[in-house]
Design a protein around this motif. Structure first.
Motif, mmCIF file in Angstrom:
data_model
loop_
_atom_site.group_PDB
_atom_site.id
_atom_site.type_symbol
_atom_site.label_atom_id
_atom_site.label_comp_id
_atom_site.label_asym_id
_atom_site.label_seq_id
_atom_site.Cartn_x
_atom_site.Cartn_y
_atom_site.Cartn_z
ATOM 1 N N ASP A 108 0.825 -1.209 0.000
ATOM 2 C CA ASP A 108 0.000 0.000 0.000
ATOM 3 C C ASP A 108 0.859 1.259 0.000
ATOM 4 O O ASP A 108 0.487 2.266 -0.598
ATOM 5 C CB ASP A 108 -0.937 0.017 1.214
ATOM 6 C CG ASP A 108 -2.150 -0.875 1.025
ATOM 7 O OD1 ASP A 108 -2.452 -1.239 -0.130
ATOM 8 O OD2 ASP A 108 -2.791 -1.219 2.034
ATOM 9 N N ARG A 112 0.294 4.072 -2.744
ATOM 10 C CA ARG A 112 -0.043 5.438 -2.322
ATOM 11 C C ARG A 112 0.964 6.443 -2.874
ATOM 12 O O ARG A 112 0.590 7.490 -3.422
ATOM 13 C CB ARG A 112 -0.086 5.518 -0.791
ATOM 14 C CG ARG A 112 -0.675 6.799 -0.252
ATOM 15 C CD ARG A 112 -0.834 6.799 1.277
ATOM 16 N NE ARG A 112 -1.591 5.645 1.759
ATOM 17 C CZ ARG A 112 -1.054 4.597 2.410
ATOM 18 N NH1 ARG A 112 0.236 4.566 2.682
ATOM 19 N NH2 ARG A 112 -1.806 3.596 2.806
ATOM 20 N N GLU A 116 0.006 9.374 -5.480
ATOM 21 C CA GLU A 116 0.244 10.764 -5.061
ATOM 22 C C GLU A 116 1.047 11.520 -6.110
ATOM 23 O O GLU A 116 1.003 12.746 -6.163
ATOM 24 C CB GLU A 116 0.968 10.802 -3.715
ATOM 25 C CG GLU A 116 0.066 10.449 -2.551
ATOM 26 C CD GLU A 116 0.801 10.301 -1.231
ATOM 27 O OE1 GLU A 116 2.065 10.340 -1.215
ATOM 28 O OE2 GLU A 116 0.124 10.125 -0.202
#
Length: 157
Positions: A108, A112, A116
């Motif tokens: 994760d 992420r 981003e």
């Protein structure tokens, strides 16, 4: 190392920039394109630093004259995928690059970090199957239905 494959080009041709240091994975992507009849040119770089140097140089100006898409491994030497994304997203000439993370990482944290930095998608290599057929099918559908501006290169840089 720079490896180029090219096929018939049309007004909708999308140049694929594959940034990956694993020879087996590179060959799997190239073979999958060939097996599934995708004619898009593919240029391979072994790490983010090599790709960045080329994209900022003369080759990059030629490449960004037409739509291009980056398949980016995250785990590479010299400059990893996240570092590469940080640099291109801060670069006025390269920040609009369409980038898909294509990686072994299923964490994760990496997902992420990639999202981003505005990746278009996050693909885990082990989920694609041996032939990478789902990757080529997804890409073929992507550039068949996505619309690019007529002078995409001018929008890039």
């Amino acid at each position: 190392m720079l490896v180029q494959r090219s096929g018939s080009m049309d007004k909708k041709a999308v140049h694929v920039v594959l940034i990956d240091d694993d020879d087996v994975d590179v060959e799997a992507v190239v073979r999958s394109f060939r097996l599934h009849g995708l004619q898009n040119p593919i240029t391979v770089f072994r790490n983010g630093a090599e790709a960045l140097q080329a994209l900022r140089g003369r080759f990059g100006r030629e490449l960004t004259a037409s739509p291009f898409l980056v398949l980016l491994d995250l785990n590479m030497p010299m400059m990893n995928g996240i570092e590469f994304l940080d640099v291109i997203r801060a670069d006025a000439d390269l920040r609009r690059a369409i980038v898909f993370a294509l990686t072994t990482s299923d964490t994760d944290e990496d997902k992420r970090a990639a999202y981003e930095r505005h990746v278009a998608g996050y693909l885990v290599k082990s989920h694609l199957g041996v032939s990478y057929g789902s990757l080529t099918q997804m890409l073929d559908n992507y550039w068949r239905i996505v619309e690019f501006p007529t002078s995409f290169g001018a929008a890039i840089g």
